[in-house]
Write an enzyme that holds these catalytic residues in place. Structure first.
Site, short mmCIF file in Angstrom:
data_model
loop_
_atom_site.label_atom_id
_atom_site.label_comp_id
_atom_site.label_asym_id
_atom_site.label_seq_id
_atom_site.Cartn_x
_atom_site.Cartn_y
_atom_site.Cartn_z
N LYS A 1 0.88 -1.35 0.16
CA LYS A 1 0.03 0.01 0.22
C LYS A 1 0.76 1.19 0.13
O LYS A 1 0.45 2.23 -0.53
CB LYS A 1 -0.97 -0.17 1.30
CG LYS A 1 -1.99 -1.28 0.95
CD LYS A 1 -2.83 -1.54 2.10
CE LYS A 1 -4.02 -2.48 1.81
NZ LYS A 1 -4.49 -3.35 2.94
N TYR B 1 -5.76 -5.12 -6.86
CA TYR B 1 -5.44 -5.07 -5.37
C TYR B 1 -4.78 -6.38 -5.12
O TYR B 1 -3.61 -6.22 -4.49
CB TYR B 1 -6.57 -4.47 -4.57
CG TYR B 1 -6.54 -4.67 -3.21
CD1 TYR B 1 -5.86 -3.75 -2.36
CD2 TYR B 1 -6.97 -5.82 -2.62
CE1 TYR B 1 -5.76 -4.00 -1.09
CE2 TYR B 1 -6.95 -5.93 -1.23
CZ TYR B 1 -6.25 -5.33 -0.41
OH TYR B 1 -6.10 -5.26 0.74
N TYR C 1 -3.03 -0.08 11.59
CA TYR C 1 -4.34 0.03 11.67
C TYR C 1 -4.63 0.38 13.12
O TYR C 1 -4.30 1.45 13.47
CB TYR C 1 -4.91 -1.41 11.45
CG TYR C 1 -4.09 -2.02 10.03
CD1 TYR C 1 -4.50 -1.48 8.92
CD2 TYR C 1 -3.64 -3.14 10.41
CE1 TYR C 1 -4.07 -2.02 7.86
CE2 TYR C 1 -2.95 -3.63 9.29
CZ TYR C 1 -3.10 -3.12 7.85
OH TYR C 1 -2.38 -3.44 6.74
N VAL D 1 -0.16 -8.67 6.44
CA VAL D 1 -0.57 -9.79 7.23
C VAL D 1 0.31 -11.08 6.65
O VAL D 1 0.11 -12.16 7.22
CB VAL D 1 -2.10 -10.21 6.91
CG1 VAL D 1 -2.90 -9.46 7.59
CG2 VAL D 1 -2.24 -10.31 5.51
N1 GLN Z 1 -4.29 -9.11 0.84
C1 GLN Z 1 -4.80 -8.71 2.45
C2 GLN Z 1 -5.91 -8.27 2.32
O1 GLN Z 1 -6.70 -7.85 1.66
C3 GLN Z 1 -4.00 -7.41 3.02
C4 GLN Z 1 -4.15 -7.17 4.42
C5 GLN Z 1 -3.03 -6.76 5.17
O2 GLN Z 1 -1.90 -7.28 4.95
N2 GLN Z 1 -3.43 -6.29 6.48
O3 GLN Z 1 -6.88 -9.03 3.48
#
Ligand code: GLN
Length: 307
Positions: A66, A190, A241, A259
């Protein structure tokens, strides 16, 4: 300060840690990763690289992408981006839906999933999804100086097969007119961005432009100085977050987690740092990655809050 010794101490502690968090289970191909991994790489402003643990093992950068998508989107539309996505911490989970309705489909910030889906929509303008993804991968290769960086198609497929929550976010935003393209095209872009595979060394190299006030180490300008500062401020306030405040408190560096268990952290003028450990805490941030950065900040004094 001897970074080799500091890294060795951190790797040692993380190898022996018992509370390693839980790997992301909602993306099947990430659920298979061994939580025993730990890697760290640091690039300093003078161009030296220090690594430890599994720094050469590739992992899925997930939401760390991102940062790069935001950089590209700002390059395309500049401040017009901020009419479609906000700049406030969300105080909610990365894939939360609840805030979107109250705020008429405008995501709180570019680093939650909904916000990054808007970035994908912006980066798609005038392109096919394949081309938009190609542009992002090329950009990351340029930042890193490594043409080997690529998308892990197995992860991308896995996300496509299980991404109902992201689909809901995208369709919801489309209903408010916040997305300009078809949700499936935006989501394909995405999901592939999230599926870029890098190792810690490559990721730390990719973050150098943010350490260097927007400059590529080869002297070229990636973004204006002011934009680099703004991206860093969003990383500090929104990069973890609903746990962004805790990360700023414990680590004191702008950082972005994913994640896959990676975190990119930047100390302006001093260091670009990547850590990776696949086990996540309850907020979806790397359990040991955060702890390792806390240890590093203690040992080096690196923080955006120190004079
Ligand atoms: N690809 C993961 C999702 O869309 C990315 C989320 C993350 O890394 N926090 O849920």
């Amino acid at each position: 300060m001897n970074l080799e010794t500091i890294i060795a101490g951190i790797v040692d502690e993380m190898r022996g840690a018992t509370d390693r968090g839980t790997v992301a289970h909602y993306i099947p191909s990430l659920a298979k990763i061994d939580p025993a991994h730990f890697g760290i790489a640091i690039v300093t402003a003078d161009g030296e690289t220090f690594t430890g643990g599994d720094a050469e093992t590739g992992f899925s950068i997930q939401s760390i992408s991102k940062v790069f998508s935001l950089t590209l989107a700002l390059g395309k539309v500049g401040d017009r981006l901020w009419s479609r996505v906000g700049r406030e911490p969300s105080g909610n989970a990365f894939n939360s839906i609840v805030q979107l309705e109250a705020e008429k489909g405008i995501p709180r910030n570019p680093f939650i999933n909904a916000g990054a889906i808007v970035l994908a929509d912006v980066n798609l303008a005038g392109y096919r999804p394949r081309e938009a993804i190609g542009e992002l991968v090329q950009f990351v290769r340029y930042l890193t100086g490594d043409d080997g960086i690529a998308i892990d198609e197995t992860v991308a497929r896995s996300e496509e097969e299980t991404g109902e929550r992201n689909r809901a976010l995208a369709h919801f935003m489309k209903s408010y007119g916040v997305l300009l393209h078809a949700p499936e095209m935006v989501l394909g872009t995405y999901f592939h961005a999230c599926s870029i595979e890098m190792n810690c060394r490559q990721l730390a190299h990719a973050g150098r432009y943010l350490m260097l006030g927007g400059r590529h180490p080869d002297g070229g300008r990636v973004v204006p100085d002011r934009r680099a500062r703004r991206i860093l401020s969003l990383m500090l306030t929104c990069g973890h977050y609903d746990a962004s405040g805790d990360f700023a408190f414990r680590v004191g560096m702008p950082g972005k987690s994913g994640v896959g268990g990676g975190i990119l952290a930047v100390v302006p003028g001093k260091a670009s740092i990547a850590v990776w450990s696949p086990g996540l805490n309850a907020s979806g941030n790397s359990q040991l990655g955060g702890l390792a950065l806390e240890r590093l900040a203690e040992a080096t004094g690196w923080s955006v809050f120190s004079g």
